[in-house]
Motif scaffolding. Structure first.
Motif, PDB file in Angstrom:
ATOM      1  N   THR A  44     -14.108  -1.319 -66.786  1.00 34.12           N
ATOM      2  CA  THR A  44     -14.545  -2.449 -65.797  1.00 34.12           C
ATOM      3  C   THR A  44     -13.856  -2.577 -64.726  1.00 34.12           C
ATOM      4  O   THR A  44     -14.125  -3.044 -63.719  1.00 34.12           O
ATOM      5  N   GLY A  45     -12.694  -1.958 -64.479  1.00 35.54           N
ATOM      6  CA  GLY A  45     -11.567  -2.185 -63.362  1.00 35.54           C
ATOM      7  C   GLY A  45     -11.161  -3.404 -63.206  1.00 35.54           C
ATOM      8  O   GLY A  45     -10.698  -3.829 -62.138  1.00 35.54           O
ATOM      9  N   VAL A  46     -11.080  -4.394 -64.269  1.00 31.28           N
ATOM     10  CA  VAL A  46     -10.601  -5.774 -64.253  1.00 31.28           C
ATOM     11  C   VAL A  46      -9.610  -5.983 -65.023  1.00 31.28           C
ATOM     12  O   VAL A  46      -9.652  -5.390 -66.176  1.00 31.28           O
ATOM     13  N   TYR A  47      -8.401  -6.498 -64.556  1.00 30.36           N
ATOM     14  CA  TYR A  47      -7.074  -6.882 -65.518  1.00 30.36           C
ATOM     15  C   TYR A  47      -7.475  -7.574 -66.606  1.00 30.36           C
ATOM     16  O   TYR A  47      -8.372  -8.394 -66.591  1.00 30.36           O
ATOM     17  N   PRO A  48      -7.288  -7.152 -67.921  1.00 27.67           N
ATOM     18  CA  PRO A  48      -7.565  -7.645 -69.277  1.00 27.67           C
ATOM     19  C   PRO A  48      -7.216  -9.074 -69.319  1.00 27.67           C
ATOM     20  O   PRO A  48      -7.749  -9.838 -70.043  1.00 27.67           O
ATOM     21  N   TRP A  49      -6.220  -9.423 -68.752  1.00 27.88           N
ATOM     22  CA  TRP A  49      -5.835 -11.197 -68.984  1.00 27.88           C
ATOM     23  C   TRP A  49      -6.806 -11.729 -68.278  1.00 27.88           C
ATOM     24  O   TRP A  49      -6.585 -12.914 -68.557  1.00 27.88           O
ATOM     25  N   ARG A  50      -7.625 -11.393 -67.518  1.00 25.40           N
ATOM     26  CA  ARG A  50      -8.584 -12.316 -66.822  1.00 25.40           C
ATOM     27  C   ARG A  50      -9.574 -12.558 -67.738  1.00 25.40           C
ATOM     28  O   ARG A  50     -10.601 -13.655 -67.583  1.00 25.40           O
ATOM     29  N   THR A 102      -1.948  -2.755 -75.852  1.00 28.52           N
ATOM     30  CA  THR A 102      -2.879  -2.423 -77.274  1.00 28.52           C
ATOM     31  C   THR A 102      -4.183  -2.054 -76.683  1.00 28.52           C
ATOM     32  O   THR A 102      -4.488  -1.939 -75.571  1.00 28.52           O
ATOM     33  N   CYS A 103      -5.050  -1.710 -77.770  1.00 36.40           N
ATOM     34  CA  CYS A 103      -6.347  -1.087 -77.418  1.00 36.40           C
ATOM     35  C   CYS A 103      -7.569  -1.857 -76.564  1.00 36.40           C
ATOM     36  O   CYS A 103      -7.848  -1.186 -75.553  1.00 36.40           O
ATOM     37  N   SER A 155       4.608  -3.517 -76.845  1.00 40.52           N
ATOM     38  CA  SER A 155       5.799  -3.803 -76.134  1.00 40.52           C
ATOM     39  C   SER A 155       5.381  -4.152 -74.566  1.00 40.52           C
ATOM     40  O   SER A 155       4.862  -3.419 -74.071  1.00 40.52           O
ATOM     41  N   LEU A 156       6.273  -5.130 -74.086  1.00 37.91           N
ATOM     42  CA  LEU A 156       6.069  -5.094 -72.454  1.00 37.91           C
ATOM     43  C   LEU A 156       7.169  -4.178 -72.044  1.00 37.91           C
ATOM     44  O   LEU A 156       7.170  -3.973 -70.709  1.00 37.91           O
ATOM     45  N   PHE A 157       7.934  -3.511 -72.908  1.00 34.45           N
ATOM     46  CA  PHE A 157       8.792  -2.508 -72.157  1.00 34.45           C
ATOM     47  C   PHE A 157       7.943  -1.348 -71.666  1.00 34.45           C
ATOM     48  O   PHE A 157       6.891  -1.220 -72.232  1.00 34.45           O
ATOM     49  N   GLU A 158       8.416  -0.444 -71.108  1.00 35.96           N
ATOM     50  CA  GLU A 158       7.902   0.613 -70.587  1.00 35.96           C
ATOM     51  C   GLU A 158       6.787   1.695 -71.453  1.00 35.96           C
ATOM     52  O   GLU A 158       5.747   1.748 -71.241  1.00 35.96           O
ATOM     53  N   ALA A 159       7.406   1.797 -72.585  1.00 39.74           N
ATOM     54  CA  ALA A 159       6.674   2.565 -73.642  1.00 39.74           C
ATOM     55  C   ALA A 159       5.487   1.824 -73.934  1.00 39.74           C
ATOM     56  O   ALA A 159       4.532   2.620 -74.638  1.00 39.74           O
ATOM     57  N   MET A 187       1.631  -3.542 -59.913  1.00 41.12           N
ATOM     58  CA  MET A 187       0.768  -4.052 -60.776  1.00 41.12           C
ATOM     59  C   MET A 187       1.255  -5.050 -62.150  1.00 41.12           C
ATOM     60  O   MET A 187       2.641  -4.872 -62.328  1.00 41.12           O
ATOM     61  N   VAL A 188       0.241  -5.867 -62.613  1.00 38.79           N
ATOM     62  CA  VAL A 188       0.653  -6.397 -63.811  1.00 38.79           C
ATOM     63  C   VAL A 188       0.448  -5.589 -65.000  1.00 38.79           C
ATOM     64  O   VAL A 188      -0.647  -4.908 -64.834  1.00 38.79           O
ATOM     65  N   ILE A 189       1.251  -5.610 -66.003  1.00 39.97           N
ATOM     66  CA  ILE A 189       1.162  -4.919 -67.337  1.00 39.97           C
ATOM     67  C   ILE A 189       0.984  -6.025 -68.209  1.00 39.97           C
ATOM     68  O   ILE A 189       1.465  -7.123 -68.248  1.00 39.97           O
ATOM     69  N   GLU A 190       0.307  -5.700 -69.500  1.00 42.34           N
ATOM     70  CA  GLU A 190       0.055  -6.441 -70.552  1.00 42.34           C
ATOM     71  C   GLU A 190       0.533  -6.171 -71.939  1.00 42.34           C
ATOM     72  O   GLU A 190       0.215  -5.044 -72.053  1.00 42.34           O
ATOM     73  N   ALA A 191       0.877  -7.104 -72.857  1.00 43.26           N
ATOM     74  CA  ALA A 191       1.128  -6.616 -74.107  1.00 43.26           C
ATOM     75  C   ALA A 191       1.016  -7.950 -74.886  1.00 43.26           C
ATOM     76  O   ALA A 191       1.652  -9.020 -74.824  1.00 43.26           O
ATOM     77  N   THR A 192      -0.125  -7.913 -75.947  1.00 44.76           N
ATOM     78  CA  THR A 192      -0.630  -8.882 -76.763  1.00 44.76           C
ATOM     79  C   THR A 192      -0.240 -10.304 -76.152  1.00 44.76           C
ATOM     80  O   THR A 192       0.622 -11.072 -76.534  1.00 44.76           O
ATOM     81  N   SER A 193      -1.083 -10.586 -75.176  1.00 48.24           N
ATOM     82  CA  SER A 193      -1.269 -12.012 -74.394  1.00 48.24           C
ATOM     83  C   SER A 193      -0.024 -12.283 -73.500  1.00 48.24           C
ATOM     84  O   SER A 193       0.034 -13.237 -73.159  1.00 48.24           O
TER      85      SER A 193
END
Ligand code: NG6
Ligand code: CA
Length: 517
Positions: free
Chosen positions: A92-98, A82-83, A363-367, A430-436
């Motif tokens: 910021t170059g910082v993972y958003p979940w931080r 998400t956006c 989605s946490l799937f690739e797309a 890398m860690v990826i994120e989708a809606t928390s």
């Protein structure tokens, strides 16, 4: 004695003189290593959406020209599906979940970037750049109680942008006005703006109660205040003269981006040109209506492609194309129906917004996070396709390296040579994120931890990747994530879980497991 004093004075002056000269040469060579930098960032554009990434039904000649003339990444990622979180990570170059506030924000949310935090524009400013943003912001404004009738701060100008001309949140959220350097454009002080995300202002029509006033119907959500016949998220009153015309938005931002380039061509500049397409509501200018044969969603992609083409023409006309690094990407994957009836599903035909990938926005799937991502620099970058894994997080450290800054962050990797097409060695993981929720990519493998919640978001018709079990996919052999190898490859699964938890911590895994019980 006298002669020796004279000797020393003369040699001192000579040394001083040569130092000055030396400084001059350093400055000139430094100037040469400071190309202009432009990041063009689409909103919800999927992996399969442009010709260079395999789209055939949609025509995107301008984007294709850049993608095929630069380095086109097949493993380029947004940090989130998400956006807001993706934009936070990009700048910021910082993972958003931080950052717990880095979630899809309402139009009234406070700024989520700390004014003391390093950002790409701040870093580039320190390197002598003029910095500007034109387009979508969606990172919050003010401190939590914005008066839209005064200067709105802190905002982009307080986190590194010398110039800002933005829409606050999204095209479907109020306030539906442009904000330039903190001030609402065309604000009439006799018609003050009020915004509320909890309740309506007395007597104001809404999408829910006044369907007769709508030119676009809402499918889910989007039934609060009506602006230009389009029902939005959130309530707004006043500001009539300041309200944007949706169909003119793309031209409006293009003109401003072009103007920015013309004004700042004599100094190194950084422009973050954040397109609003193809996010909802999709409102192509009349000259693009019907251009794709795919309804408004396709039409605004054609429109965005045209805007990029015009923008490049300006760089060319100003003689800047050989001295400008262009980075193009998208903030998250595609969604066809994101809340309005706009014919996009009905007219999609054979077009596959996500290409061969599974999932989509949210989605946490690739797309969700794998998106179009390419760099272009005329005469400097040799055209090619790169399978290196790169994240938008990495632009911070890489642009720092390009411009001679030592700045970096823990999460951003310096991959300048990869972005310039000189190296094929991208990220390992890398860690990826989708809606928390978060998942992990390492080498060719993708691991998704168990999450409760629906497998499919029925409103948008997208698989979210929630499941009671771990999922493990080999993306090299199974790009569409059809074969969960978690139980047949326990060692690989454990390797990914361990690597994931090293970055993400175990707390998150423990919470999930508790919730699933
Ligand atoms: C969702 C909206 C969606 C879109 C998204 C943000 C509803 C039902 N859905 O909450 O339409 O606005 O937020 O999109 O309101 S993003 O690309 O900015 O993350
Ligand atoms: Ca988006």
């Amino acid at each position: 004695m006298r002669s020796s004093i004279l000797y020393f004075t003369i040699s001192f002056l000579l040394i001083l003189g040569s130092c000055k000269d030396e400084k001059k040469t350093i400055e000139t060579s430094e100037e040469k290593t400071k190309p202009n930098i432009v990041i063009i960032y689409a909103d919800d554009l999927g992996y399969g959406e442009i010709g260079a990434y395999g789209a055939t039904a949609l025509k995107t000649p301008n984007l294709d020209k850049l993608a095929n003339g630069g380095v086109r990444f097949t493993n380029g990622y947004a940090s989130s599906a998400t956006c807001t979180p993706s934009r936070y990570a990009l700048l910021t170059g910082v993972y958003p979940w931080r950052n717990k506030s880095a979630k899809i924000l309402p139009g009234t949310a406070p700024l989520i970037i700390d004014v003391d935090q390093p950002t790409i524009p701040k870093m580039l400013k320190n390197q002598g750049y003029h910095t500007g943003i034109v387009g979508k912001w969606h990172l919050g404004l003010g401190n939590g109680n914005v008066n839209w009738n005064e200067r709105i701060a802190p905002g982009p100008n307080e986190v590194g942008f010398d110039y800002s001309h933005i829409l606050a949140a999204t095209q479907d959220r109020v306030p539906t006005v442009y904000i330039e350097n903190g001030n609402v454009v065309n604000l009439d002080p006799n018609d003050p703006i009020e915004v509320n995300y909890k309740e309506n202002f007395e007597g104001e029509p809404t999408g829910l109660d006044n369907p007769e006033l709508l030119k676009m119907k809402w499918h889910h959500g989007h039934n609060n205040s009506i602006v230009n016949g389009i029902p939005r998220i959130g309530f707004m009153k006043g500001g009539e003269a300041a309200k944007w015309v949706d169909e003119d938005m793309a031209d409006y931002f293009l003109a401003d981006a072009q103007d920015y380039v013309k004004k700042h061509k004599s100094e190194p500049f950084f422009l973050y040109y954040a397109l609003q397409q193809p996010h909802v509501p999709r409102t192509p200018h009349p000259r693009f209506v019907g251009s794709s044969g795919m309804g408004p969603r396709g039409d605004v992609i054609v429109e965005a492609d045209w805007m990029v083409g015009e923008f490049i023409k300006t760089l060319e006309a100003e003689g800047l194309l050989e001295n400008t690094l262009i980075v193009f990407s998208s903030d998250n994957g595609p969604v066809v129906n994101d809340g309005y009836y706009d014919d996009s599903e009905e007219k999609l035909g054979n077009h596959k917004p996500a290409g061969a990938l599974r999932g989509g926005k949210y989605s946490l799937f690739e797309a969700g996070t794998r998106v179009p991502f390419f760099t272009y620099w005329k005469g400097k970058i040799n055209p090619g396709v790169s399978d290196a894994m790169v994240s938008q997080l990495d632009l911070f450290a890489s642009l720092a390296a390009l411009t001679g800054s030592e700045e970096s962050t823990n999460d951003s990797q310096e991959l300048l040579d990869v972005f310039l097409g000189k190296s094929a060695k991208g990220r390992n993981e890398m860690v990826i994120e989708a809606t928390s929720r978060t998942a992990f990519r390492k080498g060719d493998w993708a691991m998704i931890p168990p999450y409760k919640g629906p497998a499919v978001n029925k409103h948008v018709n997208i698989e979210l990747a929630n499941a009671a079990e771990y999922q493990l996919y080999n993306l090299k052999e199974d790009i569409a994530q059809q074969h969960n190898l978690a139980s047949s490859k326990p060692e690989k699964l454990q390797e990914l879980i361990t690597a994931y938890e090293t970055i993400r911590g175990t707390e998150n895994t423990e919470i999930q497991q508790l919730e699933l019980k």
